[in-house]
Design a protein around this motif. Structure first.
Motif, PDB file in Angstrom:
ATOM      1  N   PHE A 201       0.807  -1.225   0.000  1.00 32.67           N
ATOM      2  CA  PHE A 201       0.000   0.000   0.000  1.00 32.67           C
ATOM      3  C   PHE A 201       0.840   1.275   0.000  1.00 32.67           C
ATOM      4  O   PHE A 201       0.498   2.252   0.652  1.00 32.67           O
ATOM      5  CB  PHE A 201      -0.969  -0.002   1.185  1.00 32.67           C
ATOM      6  N   PHE A 202       1.937   1.277  -0.738  1.00 35.46           N
ATOM      7  CA  PHE A 202       2.715   2.491  -0.909  1.00 35.46           C
ATOM      8  C   PHE A 202       2.236   3.197  -2.173  1.00 35.46           C
ATOM      9  O   PHE A 202       2.413   2.691  -3.292  1.00 35.46           O
ATOM     10  CB  PHE A 202       4.208   2.161  -1.016  1.00 35.46           C
ATOM     11  N   GLU A 203       1.621   4.352  -1.992  1.00 31.09           N
ATOM     12  CA  GLU A 203       1.184   5.142  -3.140  1.00 31.09           C
ATOM     13  C   GLU A 203       2.419   5.759  -3.798  1.00 31.09           C
ATOM     14  O   GLU A 203       3.201   6.453  -3.132  1.00 31.09           O
ATOM     15  CB  GLU A 203       0.208   6.224  -2.710  1.00 31.09           C
ATOM     16  N   THR A 204       2.568   5.523  -5.095  1.00 31.55           N
ATOM     17  CA  THR A 204       3.848   5.808  -5.746  1.00 31.55           C
ATOM     18  C   THR A 204       3.633   6.568  -7.050  1.00 31.55           C
ATOM     19  O   THR A 204       2.740   6.254  -7.828  1.00 31.55           O
ATOM     20  CB  THR A 204       4.610   4.498  -6.038  1.00 31.55           C
ATOM     21  N   ASP A 205       4.506   7.575  -7.268  1.00 32.13           N
ATOM     22  CA  ASP A 205       4.615   8.281  -8.543  1.00 32.13           C
ATOM     23  C   ASP A 205       6.076   8.280  -8.947  1.00 32.13           C
ATOM     24  O   ASP A 205       6.943   8.728  -8.181  1.00 32.13           O
ATOM     25  CB  ASP A 205       4.114   9.723  -8.435  1.00 32.13           C
ATOM     26  N   THR A 206       6.353   7.806 -10.140  1.00 29.84           N
ATOM     27  CA  THR A 206       7.719   7.798 -10.639  1.00 29.84           C
ATOM     28  C   THR A 206       7.740   8.300 -12.075  1.00 29.84           C
ATOM     29  O   THR A 206       6.896   7.907 -12.887  1.00 29.84           O
ATOM     30  CB  THR A 206       8.334   6.376 -10.547  1.00 29.84           C
ATOM     31  N   TYR A 207       8.709   9.208 -12.380  1.00 26.13           N
ATOM     32  CA  TYR A 207       8.742   9.856 -13.686  1.00 26.13           C
ATOM     33  C   TYR A 207      10.168   9.942 -14.214  1.00 26.13           C
ATOM     34  O   TYR A 207      11.139  10.078 -13.455  1.00 26.13           O
ATOM     35  CB  TYR A 207       8.163  11.275 -13.601  1.00 26.13           C
ATOM     36  N   LEU A 208      10.262   9.900 -15.544  1.00 30.12           N
ATOM     37  CA  LEU A 208      11.505  10.148 -16.259  1.00 30.12           C
ATOM     38  C   LEU A 208      11.299  11.399 -17.105  1.00 30.12           C
ATOM     39  O   LEU A 208      10.349  11.461 -17.906  1.00 30.12           O
ATOM     40  CB  LEU A 208      11.862   8.953 -17.141  1.00 30.12           C
ATOM     41  N   TYR A 209      12.189  12.395 -16.908  1.00 32.89           N
ATOM     42  CA  TYR A 209      12.072  13.677 -17.610  1.00 32.89           C
ATOM     43  C   TYR A 209      13.204  13.817 -18.633  1.00 32.89           C
ATOM     44  O   TYR A 209      14.371  13.512 -18.338  1.00 32.89           O
ATOM     45  CB  TYR A 209      12.147  14.842 -16.620  1.00 32.89           C
ATOM     46  N   LEU A 210      12.822  14.307 -19.830  1.00 34.27           N
ATOM     47  CA  LEU A 210      13.784  14.536 -20.906  1.00 34.27           C
ATOM     48  C   LEU A 210      13.672  15.989 -21.351  1.00 34.27           C
ATOM     49  O   LEU A 210      12.594  16.428 -21.785  1.00 34.27           O
ATOM     50  CB  LEU A 210      13.509  13.601 -22.088  1.00 34.27           C
ATOM     51  N   GLY A 211      14.782  16.751 -21.228  1.00 35.89           N
ATOM     52  CA  GLY A 211      14.752  18.160 -21.585  1.00 35.89           C
ATOM     53  C   GLY A 211      15.880  18.531 -22.528  1.00 35.89           C
ATOM     54  O   GLY A 211      16.644  17.683 -23.011  1.00 35.89           O
ATOM     55  N   THR A 212      15.984  19.816 -22.815  1.00 34.58           N
ATOM     56  CA  THR A 212      17.051  20.320 -23.688  1.00 34.58           C
ATOM     57  C   THR A 212      18.399  20.222 -22.981  1.00 34.58           C
ATOM     58  O   THR A 212      18.476  20.045 -21.753  1.00 34.58           O
ATOM     59  CB  THR A 212      16.759  21.775 -24.074  1.00 34.58           C
ATOM     60  N   ASP A 213      19.468  20.368 -23.773  1.00 34.47           N
ATOM     61  CA  ASP A 213      20.842  20.318 -23.248  1.00 34.47           C
ATOM     62  C   ASP A 213      21.117  19.014 -22.500  1.00 34.47           C
ATOM     63  O   ASP A 213      21.794  19.007 -21.456  1.00 34.47           O
ATOM     64  CB  ASP A 213      21.131  21.520 -22.321  1.00 34.47           C
ATOM     65  N   LYS A 214      20.571  17.946 -23.061  1.00 30.27           N
ATOM     66  CA  LYS A 214      20.791  16.601 -22.496  1.00 30.27           C
ATOM     67  C   LYS A 214      20.377  16.494 -21.018  1.00 30.27           C
ATOM     68  O   LYS A 214      21.017  15.779 -20.240  1.00 30.27           O
ATOM     69  CB  LYS A 214      22.258  16.191 -22.651  1.00 30.27           C
ATOM     70  N   GLN A 215      19.331  17.181 -20.683  1.00 31.42           N
ATOM     71  CA  GLN A 215      18.847  17.076 -19.311  1.00 31.42           C
ATOM     72  C   GLN A 215      17.949  15.835 -19.188  1.00 31.42           C
ATOM     73  O   GLN A 215      16.862  15.791 -19.760  1.00 31.42           O
ATOM     74  CB  GLN A 215      18.057  18.329 -18.921  1.00 31.42           C
ATOM     75  N   VAL A 216      18.424  14.865 -18.448  1.00 32.31           N
ATOM     76  CA  VAL A 216      17.675  13.637 -18.198  1.00 32.31           C
ATOM     77  C   VAL A 216      17.677  13.406 -16.694  1.00 32.31           C
ATOM     78  O   VAL A 216      18.747  13.337 -16.065  1.00 32.31           O
ATOM     79  CB  VAL A 216      18.299  12.431 -18.923  1.00 32.31           C
ATOM     80  N   SER A 217      16.499  13.286 -16.115  1.00 31.36           N
ATOM     81  CA  SER A 217      16.401  13.085 -14.663  1.00 31.36           C
ATOM     82  C   SER A 217      15.273  12.120 -14.345  1.00 31.36           C
ATOM     83  O   SER A 217      14.373  11.882 -15.162  1.00 31.36           O
ATOM     84  CB  SER A 217      16.169  14.423 -13.949  1.00 31.36           C
ATOM     85  N   PHE A 218      15.339  11.596 -13.137  1.00 33.24           N
ATOM     86  CA  PHE A 218      14.364  10.613 -12.659  1.00 33.24           C
ATOM     87  C   PHE A 218      13.881  11.058 -11.282  1.00 33.24           C
ATOM     88  O   PHE A 218      14.684  11.505 -10.450  1.00 33.24           O
ATOM     89  CB  PHE A 218      15.025   9.233 -12.576  1.00 33.24           C
ATOM     90  N   SER A 219      12.575  10.935 -11.040  1.00 35.92           N
ATOM     91  CA  SER A 219      12.033  11.310  -9.732  1.00 35.92           C
ATOM     92  C   SER A 219      11.134  10.195  -9.192  1.00 35.92           C
ATOM     93  O   SER A 219      10.499   9.468  -9.965  1.00 35.92           O
ATOM     94  CB  SER A 219      11.234  12.620  -9.823  1.00 35.92           C
ATOM     95  N   LEU A 220      11.110  10.085  -7.880  1.00 36.28           N
ATOM     96  CA  LEU A 220      10.294   9.079  -7.203  1.00 36.28           C
ATOM     97  C   LEU A 220       9.641   9.719  -5.987  1.00 36.28           C
ATOM     98  O   LEU A 220      10.324  10.371  -5.176  1.00 36.28           O
ATOM     99  CB  LEU A 220      11.149   7.890  -6.769  1.00 36.28           C
ATOM    100  N   GLU A 221       8.333   9.537  -5.870  1.00 33.77           N
ATOM    101  CA  GLU A 221       7.588   9.972  -4.690  1.00 33.77           C
ATOM    102  C   GLU A 221       6.751   8.793  -4.203  1.00 33.77           C
ATOM    103  O   GLU A 221       5.975   8.225  -4.983  1.00 33.77           O
ATOM    104  CB  GLU A 221       6.673  11.158  -5.016  1.00 33.77           C
ATOM    105  N   THR A 222       6.918   8.444  -2.932  1.00 30.37           N
ATOM    106  CA  THR A 222       6.145   7.334  -2.380  1.00 30.37           C
ATOM    107  C   THR A 222       5.765   7.640  -0.938  1.00 30.37           C
ATOM    108  O   THR A 222       6.520   8.314  -0.221  1.00 30.37           O
ATOM    109  CB  THR A 222       6.935   6.012  -2.477  1.00 30.37           C
ATOM    110  N   GLU A 223       4.615   7.145  -0.525  1.00 30.08           N
ATOM    111  CA  GLU A 223       4.102   7.427   0.816  1.00 30.08           C
ATOM    112  C   GLU A 223       3.128   6.321   1.219  1.00 30.08           C
ATOM    113  O   GLU A 223       2.611   5.591   0.374  1.00 30.08           O
ATOM    114  CB  GLU A 223       3.372   8.775   0.844  1.00 30.08           C
ATOM    115  N   ARG A 224       2.887   6.229   2.533  1.00 28.94           N
ATOM    116  CA  ARG A 224       1.969   5.216   3.043  1.00 28.94           C
ATOM    117  C   ARG A 224       1.316   5.709   4.312  1.00 28.94           C
ATOM    118  O   ARG A 224       1.962   6.336   5.150  1.00 28.94           O
ATOM    119  CB  ARG A 224       2.716   3.911   3.342  1.00 28.94           C
TER     120      ARG A 224
END
Length: 312
Positions: A201-224
């Motif tokens: 029961f961990f509510e989770t949001d995970t995203y991969l972002y792609l931007g200009t100038d080779k900006q690539v990042s990953f984010s994770l948010e989870t809670e219970r």
């Protein structure tokens, strides 16, 4: 001799009379036995006839009932065939009964946090979703304003599609505004991710972002949520960002960029109004050295504060 003869006649008469009576009694007894046997046979024949009549009547009723069931089954089969044919010609839409209805939900989360140095920061998040169980549109707004500084803003628009019982796949875009930067204050990133309920029961949001100038990042948010009572609830949460690559003018260091690990304790006055207190530990890795900024080191600090959550 004259005297003896009358006596003899008398004795003979009595004997004949006795024999006659015995014969008559035997005849009467025999007649009674014959009559009783005749009645017994008659009664037995009558009972046998009644039983035979009852059996024949039951057989007739069973035959009639069987015919009635056969007629009913034939009628039911005909009705079923007709119903299937009608359904094939005019299919029934059950979406409204099985998650097809459109619903909308919005959550506003605003908290004021202070660190050990007494610097405060106001963090506000708004999330709104509209759609069905299968297809939804997510709108996420984020504002972060440190004390005596300009605010940073981010808006995210995502299309969400259910891919399993507990997970949605999402695709969309994120728009960012950073007032601290002299150039490239506004950034637009493509985003893909998952939204759902992880095991336990961990509510989770995970995203991969792609931007200009080779900006690539990953984010994770989870809670219970852990319920102490029906209204008093503990919520541990984890938010982290990982920078995979960044060649922008205000590049961040690659690797684990930031972490927020906190414990929120909220009291639900009702399902729409929920004040809470928050204690969190944060880690910030810092920025790279570029032509537009100096390199900064990592920061670790504790935060504490309170906030209010609204749902409608």
């Amino acid at each position: 001799m004259r005297i003896i003869k009358p006596c003899t006649y008398t004795v003979l008469g009595l004997a004949l009379a006795s024999v006659t009576q015995m014969t008559m009694a035997q005849d009467a007894h025999h007649s009674m036995l014959m009559s009783a046997q005749h009645e017994s046979h008659s009664s037995h024949d009558s009972s046998h006839q009644e039983i035979q009549t009852a059996i024949e009547s039951s057989q007739m009723e069973h035959t009639a009932e069987h015919a009635e069931h056969a007629e009913h089954a034939e009628h039911a089969n005909a009705s079923s065939i007709a119903s299937r044919a009608a359904s094939a010609q005019h299919p029934v839409d059950h979406k409204r009964e099985h998650g097809g209805q459109i619903y909308q939900a919005t959550e506003i989360d605003s908290r004021w946090l202070n660190n050990a140095d007494g610097r405060g920061s106001l963090k506000t998040e708004i999330e709104s979703r509209i759609g069905t169980d299968e297809n939804k549109l997510f709108i996420k707004l984020h504002a972060d304003k440190a004390e005596s500084q300009d605010a940073d803003y981010a808006a995210q628009l995502m299309y969400s599609r259910m891919i399993s019982d507990f997970w949605d796949a999402q695709i969309g875009a994120r728009y960012r505004v950073d007032e601290h930067q002299v150039t490239d204050k506004e950034q637009l990133d493509a985003a893909v991710g998952l939204h759902g309920l992880a095991p336990y029961f961990f509510e989770t949001d995970t995203y991969l972002y792609l931007g200009t100038d080779k900006q690539v990042s990953f984010s994770l948010e989870t809670e219970r949520d852990f319920l102490l009572t029906q209204k008093l609830i503990l919520k541990p949460y984890l938010n982290l960002d990982v920078v995979l690559s960044d060649d922008s003018a205000y590049a961040q260091k690659t690797g684990l960029s930031s972490v927020w690990l906190g414990l929120e304790t909220r009291y639900e006055i009702n399902k729409k109004l929920m004040p809470f207190i928050d204690v969190a530990y944060s880690y910030e890795k810092g920025n790279q050295h570029t032509a537009w900024q100096a390199e900064t080191g990592s920061e670790k600090q504790w935060w504490y504060g309170a906030g209010l959550r609204l749902k409608f």
